[in-house]
Design a protein around this motif. Structure first.
Motif, short mmCIF file in Angstrom:
data_model
loop_
_atom_site.label_atom_id
_atom_site.label_comp_id
_atom_site.label_asym_id
_atom_site.label_seq_id
_atom_site.Cartn_x
_atom_site.Cartn_y
_atom_site.Cartn_z
N VAL A 89 0.69 -1.11 0.04
CA VAL A 89 0.05 0.07 0.00
C VAL A 89 0.99 1.21 -0.08
CG1 VAL A 89 -1.92 1.17 1.22
CG2 VAL A 89 -1.96 -1.09 1.32
N PHE A 143 -4.15 -5.29 -7.35
CA PHE A 143 -3.39 -5.14 -6.16
C PHE A 143 -2.78 -6.62 -5.53
CE2 PHE A 143 -2.74 -5.43 -1.61
CZ PHE A 143 -2.00 -4.37 -1.30
N ILE A 247 -8.45 -1.30 -0.72
CA ILE A 247 -7.75 -2.49 -1.29
C ILE A 247 -8.25 -3.74 -0.46
CG2 ILE A 247 -5.45 -3.55 -0.89
CD1 ILE A 247 -4.43 -0.83 -1.88
N PRO A 251 -9.25 -6.51 -3.11
CA PRO A 251 -7.79 -6.55 -3.50
C PRO A 251 -7.40 -7.14 -5.01
CG PRO A 251 -8.82 -8.46 -2.32
CD PRO A 251 -9.88 -7.55 -2.37
N VAL A 255 -4.95 -1.43 -9.83
CA VAL A 255 -4.71 -0.11 -9.16
C VAL A 255 -5.17 0.96 -9.61
CG1 VAL A 255 -2.34 -1.58 -8.21
CG2 VAL A 255 -2.38 -0.30 -10.38
N HIS A 258 -8.45 2.41 -7.77
CA HIS A 258 -8.39 2.68 -6.25
C HIS A 258 -8.08 4.27 -6.16
CE1 HIS A 258 -8.85 -1.34 -4.84
NE2 HIS A 258 -7.72 -1.87 -5.56
#
Length: 283
Positions: A89, A143, A247, A251, A255, A258
């Motif tokens: 993260v 992620f 996340i 998950p 990416v 997000h």
């Protein structure tokens, strides 16, 4: 006779084995960091506003018990550690602020004996070393894929952690600022017991301290006063927690799905409502 043959077996001296391991580690790091660029973050105080003292500001990240449970669950399902989740993260957050897909930071890890089996990303009380973690997050991966890369990077760093980075020069194509401690711009610290704690000797502009799960996953973010603006540190802390919440819920999302929009975005930041990789660089 077998016992006699075994007793007469010639084993390399310990110093020779250590030299071979160091040589292998040197080859690994030279190749791993080939073409690396330093992390560039727009967090430095404006000219004339930076304090002369070399102090720092540390903020506790408000990780609620439910969020911590989700982080632990994600780590377990991904067969990694909560530390690796926190590092992943942090790397995505730095990717947003720097605009760089190839992110390198320092990782302060508790090195375990490489002769012991089962080496992974879980905390240890061994020798503390600061090693580079380089992760390429280009191509808009999920992620979960980034987390897998981080996990493997930590495992490899531990395995090759016998090499002191200040003991030799960086290759010509690797920027010195991206190579040695204390010249890492950002460092993440792994605590082995208690809560996240100070690590003396680090002069990174930005640091993330990650406490062990047994302590409830206590995390703090720290900025050096003459290298990190206070408002920027508060924004980073807010956005880190906001990104972590998204996340753990999704998950497997890319990416770029997000975003870093928070309730009180700082006026000096770029448009935080844009997807992660499309946000322009801060002024």
């Amino acid at each position: 006779m077998q016992a006699l043959r075994d007793s007469n077996t010639v084993h390399p001296p310990r110093a020779e084995r250590a030299a071979r391991q160091s040589s292998t580690s040197a080859d690994y790091w030279f190749e791993r960091l080939r073409g690396a660029e330093p992390l560039i973050l727009s967090i430095k105080p404006k000219a004339g506003s930076a304090p002369d003292v070399a102090g720092s500001l540390r903020l506790d990240l408000p990780l609620q018990p439910e969020l911590v449970r989700h982080v632990k669950r994600l780590a377990t399902s991904s067969k990694t550690s909560t530390f690796a989740v926190c590092v992943a993260v942090f790397k995505l957050l730095l990717m947003r602020w720097s605009g760089q897909d190839d992110v390198i930071i320092g990782a302060s890890l508790h090195q375990r004996d490489p002769s012991k089996p089962g080496s992974d990303t879980r905390g240890s009380t061994g020798r503390l070393v600061i090693l580079p973690l380089r992760t390429d997050v280009s191509g808009d991966p999920a992620f979960s894929e980034v987390l897998s890369r981080i996990h493997q990077g930590i495992v490899n760093a531990r395995h090759h952690g016998d090499l002191a980075f200040d003991a030799f020069a960086a290759p010509p194509e690797v920027s010195h600022t991206a190579w040695t401690n204390p010249l890492f711009v950002a460092i993440v610290h792994e605590a082995s017991n208690g809560t996240a704690r100070d690590h003396e000797g680090s002069s990174a502009a930005l640091e993330l301290h990650v406490g062990p799960p047994a302590a409830g996953l206590h995390c703090t973010i720290q900025g050096r006063a003459n290298a990190c603006e206070e408002a920027a540190l508060h924004a980073l802390a807010e956005q880190y927690v906001h990104l972590l919440r998204q996340i753990v819920e999704r998950p497997d999302a890319a990416v770029s799905d997000h975003c870093l929009a928070v309730v009180s975005p700082r006026v000096h930041l770029p448009d935080a409502t844009l997807p992660l990789k499309q946000t322009p660089l801060p002024d």
